[in-house]
Design a protein around this motif. Structure first.
Motif, PDB file in Angstrom:
ATOM      1  N   HIS A 142      58.695  18.776 -44.619  1.00 22.44           N
ATOM      2  CA  HIS A 142      58.146  19.105 -45.829  1.00 22.44           C
ATOM      3  C   HIS A 142      58.766  18.509 -47.018  1.00 22.44           C
ATOM      4  O   HIS A 142      58.051  18.670 -48.077  1.00 22.44           O
ATOM      5  CB  HIS A 142      58.517  20.781 -45.993  1.00 22.44           C
ATOM      6  CG  HIS A 142      57.732  21.493 -44.956  1.00 22.44           C
ATOM      7  ND1 HIS A 142      56.483  22.135 -45.364  1.00 22.44           N
ATOM      8  CD2 HIS A 142      57.853  22.064 -43.630  1.00 22.44           C
ATOM      9  CE1 HIS A 142      55.919  22.737 -44.486  1.00 22.44           C
ATOM     10  NE2 HIS A 142      56.851  22.758 -43.495  1.00 22.44           N
ATOM     11  N   ASN A 166      60.005  20.391 -30.156  1.00 22.10           N
ATOM     12  CA  ASN A 166      59.609  21.581 -30.621  1.00 22.10           C
ATOM     13  C   ASN A 166      58.902  21.699 -32.152  1.00 22.10           C
ATOM     14  O   ASN A 166      57.592  22.135 -32.162  1.00 22.10           O
ATOM     15  CB  ASN A 166      60.489  22.577 -30.534  1.00 22.10           C
ATOM     16  CG  ASN A 166      61.208  22.818 -29.386  1.00 22.10           C
ATOM     17  OD1 ASN A 166      60.424  22.823 -28.229  1.00 22.10           O
ATOM     18  ND2 ASN A 166      62.499  23.447 -29.340  1.00 22.10           N
ATOM     19  N   SER A 169      55.534  19.554 -31.438  1.00 20.56           N
ATOM     20  CA  SER A 169      54.613  20.215 -30.794  1.00 20.56           C
ATOM     21  C   SER A 169      53.988  21.405 -31.860  1.00 20.56           C
ATOM     22  O   SER A 169      52.636  21.468 -31.912  1.00 20.56           O
ATOM     23  CB  SER A 169      55.041  20.779 -29.832  1.00 20.56           C
ATOM     24  OG  SER A 169      55.703  19.849 -28.842  1.00 20.56           O
ATOM     25  N   PHE A 170      54.674  21.860 -32.724  1.00 26.28           N
ATOM     26  CA  PHE A 170      54.179  23.047 -33.595  1.00 26.28           C
ATOM     27  C   PHE A 170      53.238  22.343 -34.406  1.00 26.28           C
ATOM     28  O   PHE A 170      52.172  22.923 -34.825  1.00 26.28           O
ATOM     29  CB  PHE A 170      55.504  23.488 -34.364  1.00 26.28           C
ATOM     30  CG  PHE A 170      55.000  24.321 -35.726  1.00 26.28           C
ATOM     31  CD1 PHE A 170      54.606  25.525 -35.593  1.00 26.28           C
ATOM     32  CD2 PHE A 170      55.359  23.766 -36.882  1.00 26.28           C
ATOM     33  CE1 PHE A 170      54.431  26.298 -36.591  1.00 26.28           C
ATOM     34  CE2 PHE A 170      54.802  24.656 -37.886  1.00 26.28           C
ATOM     35  CZ  PHE A 170      54.381  25.865 -37.852  1.00 26.28           C
ATOM     36  N   TYR A 171      53.398  21.157 -35.081  1.00 27.19           N
ATOM     37  CA  TYR A 171      52.692  20.656 -35.845  1.00 27.19           C
ATOM     38  C   TYR A 171      51.313  19.909 -35.529  1.00 27.19           C
ATOM     39  O   TYR A 171      50.082  20.030 -35.752  1.00 27.19           O
ATOM     40  CB  TYR A 171      53.254  19.185 -37.054  1.00 27.19           C
ATOM     41  CG  TYR A 171      53.912  19.975 -38.103  1.00 27.19           C
ATOM     42  CD1 TYR A 171      53.332  20.218 -39.175  1.00 27.19           C
ATOM     43  CD2 TYR A 171      55.518  19.932 -37.918  1.00 27.19           C
ATOM     44  CE1 TYR A 171      54.013  20.604 -40.261  1.00 27.19           C
ATOM     45  CE2 TYR A 171      56.199  20.343 -39.207  1.00 27.19           C
ATOM     46  CZ  TYR A 171      55.408  20.645 -40.127  1.00 27.19           C
ATOM     47  OH  TYR A 171      56.117  21.330 -41.376  1.00 27.19           O
ATOM     48  N   GLN A 172      51.374  19.682 -34.235  1.00 23.24           N
ATOM     49  CA  GLN A 172      50.264  19.094 -33.326  1.00 23.24           C
ATOM     50  C   GLN A 172      49.230  20.207 -33.046  1.00 23.24           C
ATOM     51  O   GLN A 172      48.194  20.021 -33.185  1.00 23.24           O
ATOM     52  CB  GLN A 172      50.791  18.317 -32.044  1.00 23.24           C
ATOM     53  CG  GLN A 172      51.152  16.915 -32.466  1.00 23.24           C
ATOM     54  CD  GLN A 172      51.826  16.225 -31.286  1.00 23.24           C
ATOM     55  OE1 GLN A 172      52.070  16.809 -30.283  1.00 23.24           O
ATOM     56  NE2 GLN A 172      52.012  14.992 -31.411  1.00 23.24           N
ATOM     57  N   SER A 173      49.965  21.323 -32.701  1.00 25.73           N
ATOM     58  CA  SER A 173      48.922  22.540 -32.399  1.00 25.73           C
ATOM     59  C   SER A 173      48.553  23.294 -33.775  1.00 25.73           C
ATOM     60  O   SER A 173      47.616  23.911 -33.524  1.00 25.73           O
ATOM     61  CB  SER A 173      49.802  23.451 -31.600  1.00 25.73           C
ATOM     62  OG  SER A 173      50.842  24.057 -32.433  1.00 25.73           O
ATOM     63  N   SER A 174      49.162  23.043 -34.826  1.00 21.66           N
ATOM     64  CA  SER A 174      48.278  23.650 -36.190  1.00 21.66           C
ATOM     65  C   SER A 174      47.406  22.974 -36.752  1.00 21.66           C
ATOM     66  O   SER A 174      47.033  21.811 -36.411  1.00 21.66           O
ATOM     67  CB  SER A 174      49.596  23.880 -37.101  1.00 21.66           C
ATOM     68  OG  SER A 174      50.224  22.833 -37.542  1.00 21.66           O
TER      69      SER A 174
END
Length: 174
Positions: A142, A166, A169-174
């Motif tokens: 950020h 983690n 993966s969070f950014y790739q899925s959002s």
């Protein structure tokens, strides 16, 4: 050196020893010349610390590359990064972010921004106090919004790379 002949003799003698000082000297001259041209043609002056850090960075990268044949001819990168770092596509930039956390809750976030040839473009770091490394990794990503510069908009895109699976993966899925 008092004249050009002495300079050439020194460069010739030192280059045969594969001395990094010659590499640093040549990078310093080139970057000073480039900075002078930028000042004359664009009215933008680069700081001496910027020139010095780039000269050291470029000299150390090419010095390592000359001692270790990496087999990666299109990327100017440090030998230590050869197994992990891959260049972005042409006209893109890559940002490597990271965070660190001590048991005393002293923490830091940092990023290094490189071009498609692996060339150092800029870097930044911040210290803070925190208790959660995942939150720090998020903060590192950020923090990019505060570091965006006008010159970055000339690139086609931006790739963000980090070491926390983690968070990635969070950014790739959002």
């Amino acid at each position: 050196m008092d004249n050009l002949e002495q300079c050439i003799n020194w460069l010739d003698t030192s280059s045969k020893k594969k001395d990094m000082v010659v590499n640093l000297y040549c990078n310093s001259i080139f970057l000073n010349w480039k900075s002078r041209n930028k000042y004359l043609h664009e009215g933008v002056e680069e700081s001496s610390s910027y020139i010095a850090s780039n000269a050291i960075c470029q000299a150390s990268i090419s010095f390592c590359s000359s001692h270790f044949n990496l087999g990666i001819w299109d990327v100017n990168q440090s030998f230590r990064l050869s197994n992990n770092w891959h260049p972005p596509p042409p006209n893109w930039i890559k940002v490597n972010v990271d965070a660190s956390l001590l048991s005393s809750y002293k923490a830091g976030i940092a990023a290094i921004i490189r071009g498609c040839k692996g060339r150092f473009l800029c870097a930044y770091g911040r210290s803070c106090i925190h208790w959660d490394i995942a939150q720090l990794e998020l903060l590192a990503i950020h923090s990019l919004k505060d570091e965006i510069k006008d010159w970055m908009f000339k690139y086609k895109g931006l790739i963000i790379e980090g070491d926390n699976t983690n968070i990635i993966s969070f950014y790739q899925s959002s």
